[in-house]
Write an enzyme that holds these catalytic residues in place. Structure first.
Site, PDB file in Angstrom:
ATOM      1  CG  ASN A 173      -1.731   1.354   1.290  1.00 14.59           C
ATOM      2  OD1 ASN A 173      -2.877   1.238   0.563  1.00 14.59           O
ATOM      3  ND2 ASN A 173      -1.555   2.204   2.008  1.00 14.59           N
ATOM      4  CE1 TYR A 177      -2.521   6.715   5.490  1.00 16.80           C
ATOM      5  CE2 TYR A 177      -0.414   5.687   5.137  1.00 16.80           C
ATOM      6  CZ  TYR A 177      -1.981   5.575   5.071  1.00 16.80           C
ATOM      7  OH  TYR A 177      -2.158   4.610   4.242  1.00 16.80           O
ATOM      8  NE  ARG A 178      -1.169  15.106  12.178  1.00 20.68           N
ATOM      9  CZ  ARG A 178      -2.445  14.896  12.660  1.00 20.68           C
ATOM     10  NH1 ARG A 178      -3.390  15.656  11.934  1.00 20.68           N
ATOM     11  NH2 ARG A 178      -2.485  14.787  13.944  1.00 20.68           N
ATOM     12  CD1 TRP A 191      -0.431   5.004   8.633  1.00 21.90           C
ATOM     13  CD2 TRP A 191       0.693   3.633  10.162  1.00 21.90           C
ATOM     14  NE1 TRP A 191       0.569   4.390   8.055  1.00 21.90           N
ATOM     15  CE2 TRP A 191       1.300   3.567   9.016  1.00 21.90           C
ATOM     16  CE3 TRP A 191       1.126   2.990  11.228  1.00 21.90           C
ATOM     17  CZ2 TRP A 191       2.410   2.989   8.843  1.00 21.90           C
ATOM     18  CZ3 TRP A 191       2.327   2.186  11.177  1.00 21.90           C
ATOM     19  CH2 TRP A 191       2.859   2.197   9.903  1.00 21.90           C
ATOM     20  CD  GLU A 237      -2.397   2.545  -3.077  1.00 25.13           C
ATOM     21  OE1 GLU A 237      -3.130   2.555  -2.274  1.00 25.13           O
ATOM     22  OE2 GLU A 237      -1.586   1.547  -2.979  1.00 25.13           O
ATOM     23  CG  ASP A 286      -5.510  18.091   9.442  1.00 27.19           C
ATOM     24  OD1 ASP A 286      -5.324  17.819   8.231  1.00 27.19           O
ATOM     25  OD2 ASP A 286      -5.180  16.892  10.294  1.00 27.19           O
TER      26      ASP A 286
END
Length: 489
Positions: A173, A177-178, A191, A237, A286
């Site tokens: 995968n 994600y930050r 996560w 991906e 955010d």
């Protein structure tokens, strides 16, 4: 087209007048973000920015490179996003158009063969991302110009990372994600519970195993976009990126962990996320326009950092819309419409306004065929992957332009009786939603803004929308050209 590097894409922007080079020394603590925020609020997203002199780092920093429809399209190798959407639509028509008989199916082989030709390929030498290799104590995140974006952020954050993981069976995968920097060789790993990376980690952790993770930065922007795309779990991906760029993604094996990463990347941060270890991460300004709250998340331990000799650090900033992520969301909206229509064929179009931060509002245009059809569509969409997070779905008729919110607001407010046409349901919420009754769980609203029919219980006469007669329109068209009135449409 496929870009050989992030630098090649930036050079295209520069030649087209879409880039501003900033030679003055600028701090990665708040200053770059403040400049980027002002730029992204300009009409059409402002220009891409290349900071050539970032305080404390030898690497230049690029931001807002995908911050307009034009640049987002160019990032995917096309002049407009609808070109990629049309290619995806052609693929979704394959099952319905499947020829009968052996000879008919053989005619599909060239088209299906294209999908096999875009699978990632592994190379064993010459990877640009490993021109410089630093392992163990030599590897330091301090060398990279990681941004602190907002005053109350918990620290510097990597904001445009491609996070590579595999589940225990080896299935890959790539997510985004930050990543909060804790120290020179340690970060948080944000996560969220609904994300595939979190599931991979949980499956390894359940066996008591650490999980190897690679954080990739830069390279062909089509690969970066693919990491953000809400793909079904069974679609790799990197295959999707290969489909977009019309060329397989070349991979190279990491130096210290069992993982493969794009060879054209600018930076690769290798490491492991230990089982059973958590640390407080956040807060973080955010994309909702608010600070997401601090919470405990897994910890990433750096084992190596490799990079190009001429690496450029890619970054973005999220916050009150519009921001650069508006155009990443636009790409997803346009590219995934054919897949939505594959599952919910009555959908004609949809629009996810940037002000709705992609999961708070969906405006949906349908071809209404039976009583209650709008409610059926709402529930079908809430059952589709990340559409489950959509807080409010508004459904309108086929003659409403959902790409024009003013048209939607007029039609919906004119058409609804709130008690009759609004429904509330419960379901999952995005982890970042601060208003839900419980963390990650709350209510959603559906609004039926369609015309009401007699067999939906409407006993009055529904009026017609005002329209000028065609004969007068044709006559006035000729007169209009002589009036000298500017037509802003």
């Amino acid at each position: 087209m496929a870009y050989a590097s992030l630098r090649e894409f930036i050079q295209r922007l520069d030649k087209a007048g879409e880039l501003r080079r900033i030679k003055k020394e600028v701090e990665p603590y708040l200053e770059i973000s403040a400049i980027a925020d002002r730029t992204m609020k300009l009409p059409d997203g402002g220009p891409a920015l290349l900071f050539e002199n970032v305080a404390g780092s030898k690497f230049p920093l690029a931001i807002n490179v995908m911050g307009s429809r034009k640049r987002m399209s160019w990032a995917l190798g096309v002049d407009d996003l609808e070109e990629v959407a049309a290619e995806i639509a052609a693929l979704t028509r394959l099952p319905g158009d499947m020829p009968q008989g052996l000879m008919g199916k053989l005619k599909l082989l060239p088209q299906l063969g294209q999908l096999g030709a875009i699978a990632p390929k592994t190379i064993t030498s010459g990877a640009a991302c490993q021109q410089v290799v630093k392992i163990g104590d030599e590897a330091s995140l301090d060398d990279i110009p990681i941004l602190t974006c907002w005053p109350d952020d918990g620290g510097p954050f990597i904001t445009l990372p491609l996070v590579f993981t595999r589940d225990p069976s080896g299935k890959r995968n790539v997510g985004m994600y930050r990543i909060q920097k804790f120290g020179p060789r340690e970060t948080g790993m944000h996560w969220q519970r609904h994300k595939v990376g979190s599931r991979h980690y949980a499956e390894h952790e359940a066996k008591g195993n650490d999980i190897p993770v690679a954080i990739v930065l830069g390279g062909d922007p089509a690969i970066t976009y693919a990491a953000t795309a809400p793909l079904p779990d069974d679609i790799d991906e990197l295959v999707f990126a290969g489909f977009i760029r019309k060329k397989p993604v070349e991979l190279v094996k990491c130096k210290t962990i069992d993982a493969e990463v794009p060879a054209d990347a600018d930076f690769v941060i290798e490491g492991v996320v230990p089982a059973g270890e958590r640390r407080r991460e956040g807060p973080f300004g955010d994309h909702t326009g608010y600070y997401s709250l601090a919470d405990d998340y897994p910890v990433f331990k750096v084992t190596a950092i490799t990079h190009r000799k001429d690496a450029i650090y890619p970054a973005t900033i999220v916050g009150p819309p519009p921001m650069e992520d508006k155009y990443l969301g636009l790409a997803t909206e346009r590219l995934f419409l054919p897949l939505v229509r594959l599952m919910v064929p009555e959908v004609v179009d949809y629009y996810l306004p940037a002000e709705g931060v992609f999961h708070n509002l969906a405006l949906v245009r349908i071809k209404k065929r039976y009583p209650g059809h709008a409610f059926k569509v709402m529930h079908a969409l809430w059952g589709l992957g990340q559409m489950m997070f959509t807080k409010c779905i508004v459904v309108v008729d086929d003659d409403v332009d959902v790409q024009n919110p003013a048209d939607v607001v007029w039609r919906v407010l004119a058409n609804i009786d709130p008690e009759r046409d609004i429904t509330f349901v419960k379901g999952p919420h995005d982890v970042l939603d601060h208003a839900s009754q419980y963390p990650s769980f709350g209510s959603k609203m559906g609004v039926d803004g369609t015309r009401k029919w007699a067999d939906e219980g409407f006993t009055r006469e529904w009026p017609e929308v005002l329209k000028m007669s065609p004969e007068v329109v044709r006559k006035v068209d000729a007169i209009w050209r002589t009036l000298g009135i500017e037509d802003r449409n």
